[in-house]
Motif scaffolding. Sequence first.
Motif, mmCIF file in Angstrom:
data_model
loop_
_atom_site.group_PDB
_atom_site.id
_atom_site.type_symbol
_atom_site.label_atom_id
_atom_site.label_comp_id
_atom_site.label_asym_id
_atom_site.label_seq_id
_atom_site.Cartn_x
_atom_site.Cartn_y
_atom_site.Cartn_z
ATOM 1 N N SER A 180 -6.049 14.957 79.705
ATOM 2 C CA SER A 180 -5.524 14.869 78.864
ATOM 3 C C SER A 180 -5.296 13.858 77.802
ATOM 4 N N ASN A 182 -10.958 25.273 70.628
ATOM 5 C CA ASN A 182 -11.175 24.189 71.339
ATOM 6 C C ASN A 182 -11.637 23.991 72.771
ATOM 7 N N ASN A 185 -5.302 15.517 74.204
ATOM 8 C CA ASN A 185 -4.747 16.784 73.808
ATOM 9 C C ASN A 185 -3.688 17.264 75.149
ATOM 10 N N SER A 234 -1.531 19.891 75.233
ATOM 11 C CA SER A 234 -1.699 21.661 75.555
ATOM 12 C C SER A 234 -1.016 21.237 76.318
ATOM 13 N N ASP A 288 -11.682 22.099 75.568
ATOM 14 C CA ASP A 288 -11.069 20.920 75.883
ATOM 15 C C ASP A 288 -9.944 21.682 76.090
ATOM 16 N N THR A 289 -9.014 23.049 75.308
ATOM 17 C CA THR A 289 -7.796 23.098 75.724
ATOM 18 C C THR A 289 -8.463 24.183 76.861
ATOM 19 N N LYS A 323 -6.754 24.323 80.391
ATOM 20 C CA LYS A 323 -5.829 25.430 81.289
ATOM 21 C C LYS A 323 -6.898 25.111 82.470
#
Length: 296
Positions: free
Chosen positions: A235, A199, A240, A242, A201-202, A206
């Motif tokens: 997000s 991922n 997402n 996360s 995106d994650t 981060k």
Amino acid sequence: MDLRAIGKTIVKQRKLLRLTQAELCKDICSQSAISQIEKGSINPSLEVLYLIALKLNIPLNYFLNLILEENYDYMAQIVSDIEGFNSSQQFDKVYKLTLLEIEKLNVNEVTWFSLFLTWQNTISAYKLKKVDYKQCLNALINILDKKYKLLLKKDFLGERIINNIAFIYAENNEYQKALFYYKKITSNNSKRKQSTIDNYDTFLLKVMFNKIKTVYDNGEYTVALKLIHEAIVKSKELRNMSFLGNYFYYQGQCYEKLNRTHNEISNCFKQAEYFFRLLDKNLHLEILLKLKGDYL
């Protein structure tokens, strides 16, 4: 391996993109090698196949069945082992394993795997205090040499190294340099198509969190709030969650520093608590309850 089928596919896609053999081979191999690959005369390496696929926009899955399975599986297992050791902070095991694997490499050949091993060996050496942060940064910056540009695109390796560089600068209170490197990632965050990272995106979220933390640690609370707002919007756009708990936690901390009302601060920490519980981030939840329990 059907070498002629590989060659025909490469020729067809190269001509479709109106590339010459000389243009295709740049930063990959010699023009003579490309010519032989297209004729089906030689067996190209995994690294060359990957770089050709990347340059010609050929789905990487097309070539996966053509890879020598024992080599691919072995490297994938080593990468998986290293990432597992990192997750459990067993940096001594990362250091020993990467040293062992680096010794097996052909010193005259630079591949994605060799760059990955060098990166991980450098980071683990820093974590174990075998090198200081400046030595670590110099080594990481050297890996980002332009001549490895295509290799560094695979699995966002270049961006992951840049994230480490920024984090180490921030960890050593060089905030402006950290922000410079974070910006390199966040200013070019279109999702890559050819990657085995689960991922991207994650990873991007981060990086946005690391940037927020850096700005906060530098005492720029209003700027941090702006970045938090952008990260929350991102997000939602990516669907997402996360890092939403982390964003709301730092929003609450910024509100504290800026003397906002108790109710505003409380709402932030309550939202952080909600997402920490939802995503089973138990360590984050424990810290929140311990440090900010009065707001909950």
